[in-house]
Motif scaffolding. Sequence first.
Motif, PDB file in Angstrom:
ATOM      1  N   ASN A  51      16.811  34.983 -12.313  1.00  0.00           N
ATOM      2  CA  ASN A  51      17.618  35.705 -13.305  1.00  0.00           C
ATOM      3  C   ASN A  51      18.882  36.310 -12.700  1.00  0.00           C
ATOM      4  O   ASN A  51      19.852  36.553 -13.414  1.00  0.00           O
ATOM      5  N   LEU A  52      18.863  36.550 -11.382  1.00  0.00           N
ATOM      6  CA  LEU A  52      20.079  37.053 -10.720  1.00  0.00           C
ATOM      7  C   LEU A  52      20.681  35.994  -9.808  1.00  0.00           C
ATOM      8  O   LEU A  52      21.406  36.309  -8.854  1.00  0.00           O
ATOM      9  N   GLY A  53      20.355  34.747 -10.056  1.00  0.00           N
ATOM     10  CA  GLY A  53      20.877  33.665  -9.225  1.00  0.00           C
ATOM     11  C   GLY A  53      20.044  33.507  -7.960  1.00  0.00           C
ATOM     12  O   GLY A  53      19.062  34.215  -7.746  1.00  0.00           O
ATOM     13  N   HIS A  54      20.470  32.559  -7.137  1.00  0.00           N
ATOM     14  CA  HIS A  54      19.723  32.268  -5.915  1.00  0.00           C
ATOM     15  C   HIS A  54      20.134  33.217  -4.793  1.00  0.00           C
ATOM     16  O   HIS A  54      21.308  33.501  -4.603  1.00  0.00           O
ATOM     17  N   ARG A  55      19.154  33.686  -4.057  1.00  0.00           N
ATOM     18  CA  ARG A  55      19.370  34.475  -2.839  1.00  0.00           C
ATOM     19  C   ARG A  55      20.278  35.692  -3.088  1.00  0.00           C
ATOM     20  O   ARG A  55      21.262  35.911  -2.374  1.00  0.00           O
ATOM     21  N   HIS A  56      19.914  36.464  -4.075  1.00  0.00           N
ATOM     22  CA  HIS A  56      20.689  37.696  -4.310  1.00  0.00           C
ATOM     23  C   HIS A  56      20.581  38.590  -3.073  1.00  0.00           C
ATOM     24  O   HIS A  56      19.477  38.781  -2.541  1.00  0.00           O
ATOM     25  N   PRO A  57      21.710  39.159  -2.613  1.00  0.00           N
ATOM     26  CA  PRO A  57      21.680  39.925  -1.353  1.00  0.00           C
ATOM     27  C   PRO A  57      20.660  41.069  -1.355  1.00  0.00           C
ATOM     28  O   PRO A  57      20.011  41.316  -0.326  1.00  0.00           O
ATOM     29  N   ALA A  58      20.511  41.763  -2.471  1.00  0.00           N
ATOM     30  CA  ALA A  58      19.558  42.885  -2.502  1.00  0.00           C
ATOM     31  C   ALA A  58      18.125  42.374  -2.328  1.00  0.00           C
ATOM     32  O   ALA A  58      17.286  43.014  -1.679  1.00  0.00           O
ATOM     33  N   VAL A  59      17.874  41.214  -2.899  1.00  0.00           N
ATOM     34  CA  VAL A  59      16.531  40.620  -2.799  1.00  0.00           C
ATOM     35  C   VAL A  59      16.280  40.163  -1.360  1.00  0.00           C
ATOM     36  O   VAL A  59      15.224  40.430  -0.773  1.00  0.00           O
ATOM     37  N   LEU A  60      17.287  39.506  -0.766  1.00  0.00           N
ATOM     38  CA  LEU A  60      17.135  39.040   0.617  1.00  0.00           C
ATOM     39  C   LEU A  60      16.904  40.208   1.572  1.00  0.00           C
ATOM     40  O   LEU A  60      16.056  40.129   2.470  1.00  0.00           O
ATOM     41  N   ALA A  61      17.628  41.296   1.366  1.00  0.00           N
ATOM     42  CA  ALA A  61      17.472  42.458   2.258  1.00  0.00           C
ATOM     43  C   ALA A  61      16.054  43.018   2.149  1.00  0.00           C
ATOM     44  O   ALA A  61      15.430  43.362   3.162  1.00  0.00           O
ATOM     45  N   ALA A  62      15.531  43.077   0.923  1.00  0.00           N
ATOM     46  CA  ALA A  62      14.181  43.616   0.736  1.00  0.00           C
ATOM     47  C   ALA A  62      13.138  42.688   1.371  1.00  0.00           C
ATOM     48  O   ALA A  62      12.171  43.145   1.992  1.00  0.00           O
ATOM     49  N   ILE A  63      13.356  41.391   1.229  1.00  0.00           N
ATOM     50  CA  ILE A  63      12.414  40.432   1.836  1.00  0.00           C
ATOM     51  C   ILE A  63      12.450  40.585   3.353  1.00  0.00           C
ATOM     52  O   ILE A  63      11.411  40.674   4.017  1.00  0.00           O
ATOM     53  N   GLN A  64      13.669  40.670   3.900  1.00  0.00           N
ATOM     54  CA  GLN A  64      13.772  40.777   5.359  1.00  0.00           C
ATOM     55  C   GLN A  64      13.114  42.053   5.875  1.00  0.00           C
ATOM     56  O   GLN A  64      12.400  42.029   6.884  1.00  0.00           O
ATOM     57  N   ALA A  65      13.317  43.144   5.148  1.00  0.00           N
ATOM     58  CA  ALA A  65      12.710  44.408   5.577  1.00  0.00           C
ATOM     59  C   ALA A  65      11.182  44.302   5.542  1.00  0.00           C
ATOM     60  O   ALA A  65      10.495  44.778   6.448  1.00  0.00           O
ATOM     61  N   GLN A  66      10.660  43.648   4.514  1.00  0.00           N
ATOM     62  CA  GLN A  66       9.208  43.526   4.420  1.00  0.00           C
ATOM     63  C   GLN A  66       8.647  42.573   5.479  1.00  0.00           C
ATOM     64  O   GLN A  66       7.564  42.801   6.013  1.00  0.00           O
ATOM     65  N   LEU A  67       9.420  41.541   5.818  1.00  0.00           N
ATOM     66  CA  LEU A  67       8.969  40.607   6.869  1.00  0.00           C
ATOM     67  C   LEU A  67       8.742  41.352   8.184  1.00  0.00           C
ATOM     68  O   LEU A  67       7.862  41.011   8.966  1.00  0.00           O
ATOM     69  N   ASP A  68       9.542  42.385   8.412  1.00  0.00           N
ATOM     70  CA  ASP A  68       9.401  43.152   9.653  1.00  0.00           C
ATOM     71  C   ASP A  68       8.231  44.130   9.599  1.00  0.00           C
ATOM     72  O   ASP A  68       7.895  44.733  10.625  1.00  0.00           O
ATOM     73  N   ARG A  69       7.638  44.306   8.411  1.00  0.00           N
ATOM     74  CA  ARG A  69       6.531  45.268   8.317  1.00  0.00           C
ATOM     75  C   ARG A  69       5.187  44.549   8.305  1.00  0.00           C
ATOM     76  O   ARG A  69       4.420  44.630   9.232  1.00  0.00           O
ATOM     77  N   TYR A  70       4.890  43.817   7.261  1.00  0.00           N
ATOM     78  CA  TYR A  70       3.645  43.033   7.239  1.00  0.00           C
ATOM     79  C   TYR A  70       3.713  41.969   6.160  1.00  0.00           C
ATOM     80  O   TYR A  70       4.472  42.095   5.201  1.00  0.00           O
ATOM     81  N   LEU A  71       2.918  40.914   6.372  1.00  0.00           N
ATOM     82  CA  LEU A  71       2.743  39.885   5.350  1.00  0.00           C
ATOM     83  C   LEU A  71       1.411  40.174   4.663  1.00  0.00           C
ATOM     84  O   LEU A  71       1.134  41.309   4.324  1.00  0.00           O
ATOM     85  N   HIS A  72       0.580  39.173   4.515  1.00  0.00           N
ATOM     86  CA  HIS A  72      -0.725  39.412   3.899  1.00  0.00           C
ATOM     87  C   HIS A  72      -1.603  40.211   4.860  1.00  0.00           C
ATOM     88  O   HIS A  72      -1.719  39.868   6.026  1.00  0.00           O
ATOM     89  N   VAL A  73      -2.222  41.267   4.331  1.00  0.00           N
ATOM     90  CA  VAL A  73      -3.165  42.007   5.183  1.00  0.00           C
ATOM     91  C   VAL A  73      -4.571  42.032   4.586  1.00  0.00           C
ATOM     92  O   VAL A  73      -5.554  42.124   5.317  1.00  0.00           O
ATOM     93  N   MET A  74      -4.665  41.938   3.240  1.00  0.00           N
ATOM     94  CA  MET A  74      -5.990  42.074   2.627  1.00  0.00           C
ATOM     95  C   MET A  74      -5.904  41.540   1.195  1.00  0.00           C
ATOM     96  O   MET A  74      -4.825  41.500   0.619  1.00  0.00           O
ATOM     97  N   VAL A  75      -7.050  41.143   0.649  1.00  0.00           N
ATOM     98  CA  VAL A  75      -7.059  40.668  -0.741  1.00  0.00           C
ATOM     99  C   VAL A  75      -6.560  41.773  -1.668  1.00  0.00           C
ATOM    100  O   VAL A  75      -6.542  42.947  -1.301  1.00  0.00           O
TER     101      VAL A  75
END
Length: 396
Positions: A51-75
Amino acid sequence: MLSNRALFLRHLAPTSPSPLMIEVERAEGLYFYAPDGKRYLDMISGIAVSNLGHRHPAVLAAIQAQLDRYLHVMVYGELVQSPQVRLAEALARQLPKGLSSVYLVNSGAEATEGAMKLAKRYTGRPEIIACHKAYHGSTQGALSLGGEAFRQAYRPLLPGIKHIHYGSFRDIAQEIGPQTAAVFIEPVQGEAGVVYACPAYFQALRQRCTEVGALLVFDEIQTGLGRTGRLWAFEHYGVAPDVLLLAKSLGAGLPLGAFISRPEVMQCLSQAPVLGHITTFGGHPVSCAAALAQLDEIIHTQVYAEAEEKGLYLTRQFKHPAIREIRQKGLMIALVVESFAVLKPVIDRALELGVLTDWFLYCDQAMRLAPPLNISQTELDEAAQLLNQAFQESFS
Ligand code: PLP
């Protein structure tokens, strides 16, 4: 070494005999690019996803920040994960009072499945009602609610499903009754080719569901998050559902779905037996971080407020005599021609000219247009010019 296209044909299980087969190298904003550098204007948003196009900068920044914290940890549903709880809270804040309990899943079909189970458990009733030409997903339960065209080859499907005619007041009165656990409906039918009913219909539906104690489930998997010109399409009708289904655009390009209801309704999935719905990856923290960033951006910019005007502008650009009807709600648009045989060459020509469009599951004589909501004036004009050229050249 085989090319990626050759490997696609050899190893990716097919869903249709004629896939589009354009290889994607990268995507940005309204465009994606093939390896040879050819640029495509994405006029369908990955089917109502970006809905905001591909690779919106705000979305990419949030993904990158989360990648540095954790991925899947529990169901789902055990550990407290901030992306999940922050997203759930942010969604609840944008919804009518009471719709505050969010079950996060992986996809639209899973949201539908979860809501079907919820309705049976909460009401103790056997029957679920959906509309002809509905699309709620492709798993067996969701498929049972869908249109006949996709159901017939997979019988036996779920028992206890009834279909009503979308927009029929008579069917509301005659078919919805004390046996009905839930009525599933899209506020704007997507795969039927952008079909919607008047506010009075949805008000009557709301009233009847309340009268008989059935849950009213709005599937906003395609219409949600601004696609129709309001944040939620149900706002057009002045009625609220008991259960709301979201997916597609929710994850801002990552897989994510949700079914949302009142806490006292949702409660029943956690007892007798416990674990009424289980998902390993539902509410993946990276998807939720992306979703939250996108939701914040959508709310902050109110980008959906322009969807109706942009949709109307676009529809006014099409004058070709082959177009028999245009149906539109916000940036959900169907350009209807006589038949698929007439439409397919136009879609193919548009692709050659660098514009990606599509048709609809139950309406293959209509071109689907559902561009990102933040499409610019220049991009609207580019789309209109190239699509008009595709129409003209297909009939010359
Ligand atoms: N509901 C609606 C209205 C849809 O448009 C779709 C997908 O097109 C679905 C449900 C199913 O979603 P998914 O493909 O994520 O399972």
